[in-house]
Write a protein that holds these residues in place. Structure first.
Motif, mmCIF file in Angstrom:
data_model
loop_
_atom_site.group_PDB
_atom_site.id
_atom_site.type_symbol
_atom_site.label_atom_id
_atom_site.label_comp_id
_atom_site.label_asym_id
_atom_site.label_seq_id
_atom_site.Cartn_x
_atom_site.Cartn_y
_atom_site.Cartn_z
ATOM 1 N N GLY A 8 0.808 -1.210 0.000
ATOM 2 C CA GLY A 8 0.000 0.000 0.000
ATOM 3 C C GLY A 8 0.839 1.256 0.000
ATOM 4 N N GLY A 10 0.158 4.381 -0.510
ATOM 5 C CA GLY A 10 -0.639 5.606 -0.429
ATOM 6 C C GLY A 10 0.094 6.644 0.392
ATOM 7 N N ARG A 11 -0.639 7.668 0.815
ATOM 8 C CA ARG A 11 -0.013 8.792 1.529
ATOM 9 C C ARG A 11 0.663 8.347 2.814
ATOM 10 N NH1 ARG A 11 -1.845 13.117 5.047
ATOM 11 N NH2 ARG A 11 -3.899 12.172 5.156
ATOM 12 N N ARG A 12 0.006 7.508 3.624
ATOM 13 C CA ARG A 12 0.584 7.078 4.887
ATOM 14 C C ARG A 12 1.776 6.159 4.658
ATOM 15 N NH1 ARG A 12 0.448 9.874 8.761
ATOM 16 N NH2 ARG A 12 0.549 8.182 10.270
ATOM 17 N N GLU A 35 1.295 -2.349 -4.806
ATOM 18 C CA GLU A 35 0.367 -1.212 -4.904
ATOM 19 C C GLU A 35 -0.384 -1.317 -6.226
ATOM 20 O OE1 GLU A 35 -1.956 1.724 -5.053
ATOM 21 O OE2 GLU A 35 -0.820 1.543 -3.180
ATOM 22 N N ASP A 37 -2.256 0.920 -7.770
ATOM 23 C CA ASP A 37 -2.193 2.133 -8.574
ATOM 24 C C ASP A 37 -0.821 2.234 -9.236
ATOM 25 O OD1 ASP A 37 -1.446 5.177 -8.826
ATOM 26 O OD2 ASP A 37 -3.632 5.110 -8.799
ATOM 27 N N ARG A 40 1.390 5.437 -8.341
ATOM 28 C CA ARG A 40 1.973 5.423 -7.001
ATOM 29 C C ARG A 40 3.041 4.341 -6.878
ATOM 30 N NH1 ARG A 40 -3.502 6.506 -4.824
ATOM 31 N NH2 ARG A 40 -3.730 4.287 -4.341
ATOM 32 N N CYS A 75 -0.013 -0.976 4.819
ATOM 33 C CA CYS A 75 -0.671 0.336 4.807
ATOM 34 C C CYS A 75 -1.766 0.359 3.746
ATOM 35 C CB CYS A 75 0.345 1.440 4.557
ATOM 36 S SG CYS A 75 1.670 1.496 5.779
ATOM 37 N N THR A 76 -2.425 -0.758 3.579
ATOM 38 C CA THR A 76 -3.544 -0.879 2.651
ATOM 39 C C THR A 76 -4.805 -0.276 3.285
ATOM 40 O OG1 THR A 76 -3.754 -3.111 3.542
ATOM 41 C CG2 THR A 76 -2.684 -2.900 1.411
ATOM 42 N N GLN A 77 -5.928 -0.334 2.562
ATOM 43 C CA GLN A 77 -7.191 0.171 3.104
ATOM 44 C C GLN A 77 -7.674 -0.724 4.254
ATOM 45 O OE1 GLN A 77 -8.837 3.088 2.318
ATOM 46 N NE2 GLN A 77 -6.995 3.512 1.149
ATOM 47 N N ASN A 171 -11.848 8.572 1.527
ATOM 48 C CA ASN A 171 -11.729 7.117 1.643
ATOM 49 C C ASN A 171 -12.518 6.517 2.795
ATOM 50 O OD1 ASN A 171 -10.002 6.936 -0.547
ATOM 51 N ND2 ASN A 171 -8.140 7.079 0.685
ATOM 52 N N VAL A 255 -3.684 14.432 -2.163
ATOM 53 C CA VAL A 255 -4.556 13.261 -2.220
ATOM 54 C C VAL A 255 -5.530 13.386 -3.383
ATOM 55 C CG1 VAL A 255 -6.379 12.001 -1.013
ATOM 56 C CG2 VAL A 255 -4.360 12.788 0.250
#
Length: 420
Positions: A8, A10-12, A35, A37, A40, A75-77, A171, A255
């Motif tokens: 993951g 993402g931002r975090r 990831e 995306d 990213r 750090c996924t959803q 999200n 974001v």
């Protein structure tokens, strides 16, 4: 040096935690990323010099491989925490897991039990425990300067703009896709409260609603999107154009569009989720909630979470037998009022970085924990799980209108699982 992989980007995952490796390459190196995306994934791979064969499109694809390294950051959803964490524990990884552990209470308990069974590190990203401000507060409380703590008032001021960004448009707007507000936003608070109070929470009761960000509250002349000719957009405090189509460099516009140009941002709010009117989204999480708690050391707590605040910060008051402590996190002040009449102000040292440097300190502590093979860390899964259960029980109380005894609640969950 520790070798690590990230699930993951993402931002975090990319900026809050993995960026530590760019500052301290002698301590940790990321050698793989998963990831979905493409943009990213490519950015993270470029930042950390990860070869193509170690770039994966999903956590499933990565964890189909033999164990790649010693450490895994997940750090996924929210609903993609439990399965990869269980699989990674099975493979032998030490894990830093973004909160919440899982949106399901029994999965939270199972994760803590599995980590203990496997004798592997599973640390949860309760970054607030590493914030120097809250560490200073904990030290003051442990010294007993206000005597025995009897009551606590704790408020999470979400901030009207933060609520709109993350919990109406963003999200975490819909608990069916992610998790409840009290778990996603406030499991930090549940965790800290049990840490500060030093007791076991026995009972909770809770009330809360999604009262404002609903279609029936849309003002006359509003449209589905802020860019659709909305008649009240110029006056609306939630206008996406105001918040995102500007020269600010904070993380929220990033974001909305990873490309930082104003043109890209406008396209994103014209077409993407962040351009929707806050009264016309598919959100269902509450915008205000209260939780009352009773601990086994007879401390009572009143917790309030509200979207309807100008500030995005936490404020509190601890009431003891010899004085009180008031605090305002954003102002970096801890005010001790002794019943003798003396007053003391503490302003803790601050670190650079996200959450007052707590993101950086979380990574530093996790790396030291892995190096020493210490299983019982500051935010280990066994500690975190109890705070999670407080949040789950609070949500159960909110939905049923009943007080919830935590031990009975856990027993009921386990019995229902056996029956199922």
């Amino acid at each position: 040096m520790i070798k690590a992989a990230l699930l993951g980007a993402g931002r975090r995952g990319m900026y809050a935690y993995a960026s530590y490796a760019l500052k301290r390459p002698d301590e940790i190196q990321f050698i793989a990323v998963a990831e979905p995306d493409e943009e990213r994934r490519a950015l993270f791979a470029r930042l950390h010099s990860i070869p193509t064969e170690m770039q994966f499109t999903s956590w499933e694809e990565m964890l189909q491989q033999p164990q790649l390294c010693e450490v895994l950051l997940i750090c996924t959803q929210d609903r993609q925490h439990f399965e990869p964490a269980m699989k990674a524990l099975e493979q032998g990884y030490h894990i830093l897991l973004e909160k919440p552990m899982s949106p399901e209470p029994l999965e939270t308990i199972r994760l803590a039990e599995e980590a203990e069974k496997k004798q592997q590190i599973l640390s949860v990203c309760h970054v607030s425990r590493y914030d120097t401000y809250y560490s200073a507060l904990k030290e003051v409380l442990d010294k007993g300067v206000i005597g025995k703590v009897m009551s606590v008032q704790w408020t999470e001021n979400v901030g009207f703009w933060h609520q709109a960004h993350s919990f109406v448009r963003g999200n975490w707007r819909n608990s069916d896709e992610t998790s409840s507000m009290i778990l996603q936003k406030s499991c930090h608070d549940m965790d800290m409260l049990q840490w500060f109070i030093g007791g076991k929470c026995l009972e909770v009761s809770s009330y809360g609603k999604l009262s404002y960000f609903r279609p029936e509250n849309a003002p006359a002349g509003s449209t589905e999107r802020c860019t659709d000719g909305c008649a009240v957009e110029h006056e609306c405090p939630y206008s996406a154009i105001k918040h995102y189509h500007n020269e600010k460099t904070n993380s929220f516009p990033m974001v909305v569009s990873p490309i930082p140009t104003l043109e890209a941002r406008m396209k994103a709010i014209q077409e993407g989720p962040y351009g929707r009117c806050v009264f016309h989204c598919d959100n269902n999480v509450v915008d205000h909630q209260v939780v009352n708690m009773y601990f086994d050391n007879e401390v009572t707590v009143s917790f309030t979470m509200s979207a309807f605040t100008a500030e995005n910060t936490r404020t509190f008051k601890f009431m003891g037998t010899a004085g009180e402590i008031r605090g305002h996190h954003e102002n970096n002040e801890i005010e001790i009022n002794y019943f003798s009449g003396r007053k003391e102000i503490i302003r803790p040292e601050r670190f650079e970085g996200g959450h007052g440097g707590a993101d950086y300190l979380t990574m530093r502590d996790f790396i030291r924990q892995v190096q020493s093979k210490e299983l019982d860390g500051k935010t280990s899964a066994s500690v975190s799980a109890r705070g999670h259960i407080m949040a789950f029980a609070a949500e159960h109380s909110r939905l049923t209108g009943r007080n919830v005894n935590l031990d009975s609640y856990i027993e009921e969950l386990q019995n229902n699982q056996v029956l199922a």
